[in-house]
Design an enzyme around this catalytic site. Sequence first.
Site, PDB file in Angstrom:
ATOM      1  N   ARG A 296       0.826  -1.210   0.000  1.00 48.56           N
ATOM      2  CA  ARG A 296       0.000   0.000   0.000  1.00 48.56           C
ATOM      3  C   ARG A 296       0.858   1.257   0.000  1.00 48.56           C
ATOM      4  NH1 ARG A 296      -1.002   4.867   2.292  1.00 48.56           N
ATOM      5  NH2 ARG A 296      -0.604   4.010   4.372  1.00 48.56           N
ATOM      6  N   ASP A 297       1.469   1.567   1.125  1.00 50.22           N
ATOM      7  CA  ASP A 297       2.262   2.789   1.229  1.00 50.22           C
ATOM      8  C   ASP A 297       3.460   2.755   0.284  1.00 50.22           C
ATOM      9  OD1 ASP A 297       2.832   5.306   2.310  1.00 50.22           O
ATOM     10  OD2 ASP A 297       4.219   4.465   3.763  1.00 50.22           O
TER      11      ASP A 297
ATOM     12  N   HIS B 160       7.110   4.668  12.341  1.00 54.66           N
ATOM     13  CA  HIS B 160       7.118   4.569  10.891  1.00 54.66           C
ATOM     14  C   HIS B 160       8.165   5.554  10.364  1.00 54.66           C
ATOM     15  CE1 HIS B 160       4.696   4.183   6.984  1.00 54.66           C
ATOM     16  NE2 HIS B 160       5.543   5.176   6.722  1.00 54.66           N
TER      17      HIS B 160
ATOM     18  N   HIS C 241      10.919   6.954   7.381  1.00 54.69           N
ATOM     19  CA  HIS C 241      11.427   7.006   6.004  1.00 54.69           C
ATOM     20  C   HIS C 241      12.934   7.261   6.076  1.00 54.69           C
ATOM     21  CE1 HIS C 241       7.638   7.394   3.431  1.00 54.69           C
ATOM     22  NE2 HIS C 241       7.226   7.130   4.656  1.00 54.69           N
TER      23      HIS C 241
ATOM     24  N   CYS D 292       6.567  10.018  -0.541  1.00 54.73           N
ATOM     25  CA  CYS D 292       5.406  10.821  -0.169  1.00 54.73           C
ATOM     26  C   CYS D 292       5.163  11.847  -1.269  1.00 54.73           C
ATOM     27  CB  CYS D 292       5.629  11.521   1.173  1.00 54.73           C
ATOM     28  SG  CYS D 292       4.254  12.600   1.633  1.00 54.73           S
TER      29      CYS D 292
ATOM     30  N   ASN E  72      10.137   4.185   2.501  1.00 53.63           N
ATOM     31  CA  ASN E  72      10.151   3.720   3.875  1.00 53.63           C
ATOM     32  C   ASN E  72      11.452   2.973   4.145  1.00 53.63           C
ATOM     33  OD1 ASN E  72       7.100   4.087   4.729  1.00 53.63           O
ATOM     34  ND2 ASN E  72       7.087   3.187   2.683  1.00 53.63           N
TER      35      ASN E  72
END
Length: 414
Positions: free
Chosen positions: A42-43, A319, A321, A352, A361
């Site tokens: 997803r991300d 979370h 990056h 992003c 990430n």
Amino acid sequence: MLKPIGIARGLRAAFRPSAARCLSTTAPRLAGEVRIVEVGPRDGLQNEKKSIDLETKLELIRRLAQTGVRNIEAGSFVAPKWVPQVLDKSSYWMANSADVLNQLLGHPPTSLHPITYNYLVPNMKGLHKFLDAAVDVKPATLEPDLSQPSDDPNAPPTPPPSPKEQQEAEPAPITSAEDPNEMPSDTSAVNDPVKPGSPSTSKHAMEISIFTAATEAFSKANTNCSIAESLDRCKEIVALAKTRNIRVRGYVSVALGCPYEGPDVAPSRVAGITTSLLEMGVDEVSVADTTGMGTAPRTRELLRALSATGIANQDLALHFHDTYGQALVNAVVGLEHGIRTFDSSVGGLGGCPFSKGATGNVATEDLVYCLHSLGATTGVNVDRMAEIGDWISAELGRSNDSRAGRALLARLRP
């Protein structure tokens, strides 16, 4: 010019342990069991410019299910204009995430153990799309193929979400009525996630995630509303989700730096927003360094602010990056603080769209390799994860951003 004796004294002073060392290892703490939330499907994929077909996404999830990871972000029910690679904007709602959801419910991948699949829903429209996509799936088809059953090495304890002291006498939303320490979303789903109270043979679980931001500028750019308005939206989503026995995960974006307001995001503001999410019924909050601006000292300061507010480590995830190469350092800071849930993306996929220059990430392979080297247990097969990172990177025509993954493959392959 210093004399030799002066240099020697200077070196001895430099390496002498100080009274209050940061990242001190003089009193090592066992890393213990750590839960990995794989966000690649997803991300990770959402920021790829190349169009991603349904079968490639499903194949990625199938392969990840074989690695030992127990939590996978599988899709999002967001407006198609926010997904860069979507070609047919009109059909995205039902042709991508909805199809993934139906495939996972109707034909669960072979897995080592039950898996929780997560879907992002930014508003009530997204939640209704999620419910509509799942409601027609027959519960009898939900039983996964546990071809290699194993004990749960990394399901965390689940105390009542803090700081909801007024609810301590009631079972926590993510716990089973039979066992107050059991987490259905990570081990077994005792109810159909979209049909409360009805029996189900499902071993997998479905959950949703919501998000807000730590700065007004990013909230406006990302959700076209203020932080307060986004929290109102979240509250409405959570209220409906709880009537359906759906577990809810929250995200606080740009907690350690904003592309519009800069790196100095007030930790007290992040703590206040996180508290609001937990108080409305969110089961876990992932605090996100969306831009990768976070550093070890500022990560530590943020974690202390969260603890000072009364938020338990068990209710948090981190979370990171890796834009500035600080993700693993910050993860270790979180580990030392007591955080035991971390998000990561296979092959370092991600980015992003609202933060220019923000890279992916932290790579799952890099994070797992680091955690294992510190004595942590994740249940994840890092070699298999490295192979998947290499495969999906080739499928997308991009470089494999996992350093540990590339090194492991060089060692494994003749």
